[in-house]
Write an enzyme that holds these catalytic residues in place. Sequence first.
Site, PDB file in Angstrom:
ATOM      1  N   GLU A   1     -24.710  24.512  69.234  1.00 28.99           N
ATOM      2  CA  GLU A   1     -24.286  24.175  68.229  1.00 28.99           C
ATOM      3  C   GLU A   1     -22.551  24.552  68.279  1.00 28.99           C
ATOM      4  O   GLU A   1     -22.254  25.711  68.318  1.00 28.99           O
ATOM      5  CB  GLU A   1     -24.949  25.245  66.905  1.00 28.99           C
ATOM      6  CG  GLU A   1     -24.299  24.999  65.560  1.00 28.99           C
ATOM      7  CD  GLU A   1     -24.440  26.070  64.875  1.00 28.99           C
ATOM      8  OE1 GLU A   1     -24.717  27.193  65.072  1.00 28.99           O
ATOM      9  OE2 GLU A   1     -24.873  25.800  63.626  1.00 28.99           O
TER      10      GLU A   1
ATOM     11  N   ASP B   1     -26.659  29.413  69.328  1.00 27.24           N
ATOM     12  CA  ASP B   1     -26.119  29.679  67.859  1.00 27.24           C
ATOM     13  C   ASP B   1     -24.595  29.868  68.023  1.00 27.24           C
ATOM     14  O   ASP B   1     -24.205  30.707  68.568  1.00 27.24           O
ATOM     15  CB  ASP B   1     -26.902  30.652  67.213  1.00 27.24           C
ATOM     16  CG  ASP B   1     -26.629  30.576  65.652  1.00 27.24           C
ATOM     17  OD1 ASP B   1     -26.970  29.880  64.942  1.00 27.24           O
ATOM     18  OD2 ASP B   1     -25.865  31.827  65.098  1.00 27.24           O
TER      19      ASP B   1
ATOM     20  N   ASP C   1     -30.997  36.383  56.964  1.00 25.22           N
ATOM     21  CA  ASP C   1     -30.422  34.877  57.258  1.00 25.22           C
ATOM     22  C   ASP C   1     -31.677  34.408  57.946  1.00 25.22           C
ATOM     23  O   ASP C   1     -31.607  33.553  58.874  1.00 25.22           O
ATOM     24  CB  ASP C   1     -29.267  35.128  58.037  1.00 25.22           C
ATOM     25  CG  ASP C   1     -28.772  33.770  58.317  1.00 25.22           C
ATOM     26  OD1 ASP C   1     -29.325  32.645  57.541  1.00 25.22           O
ATOM     27  OD2 ASP C   1     -27.837  33.420  59.170  1.00 25.22           O
TER      28      ASP C   1
END
Length: 547
Positions: free
Chosen positions: A242, A200, A60
Amino acid sequence: MGERWYSEAVVYCLDVDSFADSDGDGVGDIRGLIGRLDYLARLGVTCVWLHPIHPSPGGDDGYDVTDFYGVDPRLGSLGDFAELLHEARNRGIRVIIDLVVNHTSDEHPWFQSARSSPDSPYRDWYVWSETEPPDRHQGMVFPGEQRETWTYDRTAKAWYYHRFYKFQPDLNFANPRVREEVKKIVAFWLQLGVSGFRIDAAPFIIELTEPGNANSPKDFEFLTDLRAHVQWRGDDAILLAEANVEPDSLVAYFSDAGGSANRLHMLFDFMLNGKLVLALARQDPEPIIDALRDTPMLPADSQWATFIRNHDEIDLSRLTAEQREEVYQQFGPDENMRLYDRGIRRRLAPMLGGDRRRLELAYALQFSLRGTPVLRYGDEIGMGEDLAQTGRYAIRTPMQWSSAPNGGFSSAPAGQLVRPVISGGEFGYEKVNVTAQRRDPASLLAWFERMIHTLREAPEVGSGGCTHIDVPAPPGVLAHRADGPSGTMVFLHNLGTDDVEVDLGALAKEADLPVEVLADQEYGELTFDALALGGYGYRWIRLRRAA
Ligand code: NOJ
């Protein structure tokens, strides 16, 4: 610069592996980035946010980490990273890094140990279920690329939880040892000198996952604890997270109910992002006005991070289905431009048809709205996307430095590059590159420098309040103001194509020494009751400067 550096920062985000390759192996590296710090300093960037730099199998793009205390050898060494911090600080640039601790890579030694035996000391570091969880097919973040959130592991003889891809097992934040380890990771990088972290997947970190419960409880106290830890260990370091969540739960990420900010310092403004893109698509500022009005008041000292594009798809999930369709029609007409049934995998320049006037308008608007602006590498020169790449890699192509082979990104053979450089056509490196724009005072890059330097002279934009000026403006026009201890700025942005005139006569009495500090064209003398504004035009006017 005010007391809270993050309020008046200009954040620039980049992937080290796609930015600049110093040793010709085809992969961007830390030494390459160090060599480009002067470029960033000249642009006016004050903080660089690096996407994950840790060792990773790269499933990822680095968001699957195998060692939180190391630097991916493809990018350089820990020594190189310390040099980067030093060189950046010399230029007044802070560095923040991604903190990706919701999950690890399945190749992380913790997970390898955890799956090997129920008696492993790491077993409880992950989230397991002995039986097949009924919510196995719910809560996927990457629909289409991900089939489930619980996967059976034959070695472990149990199901493990993963919000994201199956090679990203979630850590178990209900386990105090996991929390302690995360605090140790944070302290380690603070000790080296980073100025903070982009957290994150914040909502998933605080989730106390219960198999079968698609709405597991959240423990916000961990954020309070983490903030206190960062404050002790990191001086003025920040947590920027986030958290693309419902508006009514946003404030809890900043602070406990009613208190001042004692959790995260900043959150990305996903709500405004979706509305901004909708407003650009409609050429109508109403959605922005709605967002300014509907967003909850933030506790003191907390701040939004404002963006148009980041390294992921544009996430339109907070818009209604009809609104999303409007945006798709304008900016993502081909199926191949869309992703995960909710977003667009394009850069802004091609989305706006390469229209320079409209690009300026969009960025002038973003940078003048509330919060701290975040800019993605390459957007300052108007880079495009490569839709031949899969998923989000379309917008992660190498930085275009010059018209030399590989766009000056690397001296490696083209086939060896981390990803192909965009070549040919309107957005290829031959036409769109830093060197050419550096030579041209009328380039987008030169404009960005001017705009950012102007912003630096208007601290009220970052530190003050941002309000819509409710006057009967012509369709397409947003009038807003920023008021702070340093003074007042007034902004006009025309999202439409028609030339118009705006009456801001009511403000004339507030204007001490009005000065136009930025505009898309020469508008002549300032007459508040008849302010001309071209199609896609903008005017930034200083109304008052505090003594
Ligand atoms: C959010 C990041 O922005 C995205 O790029 C990543 O794939 C997921 N979190 C998983 O870490």
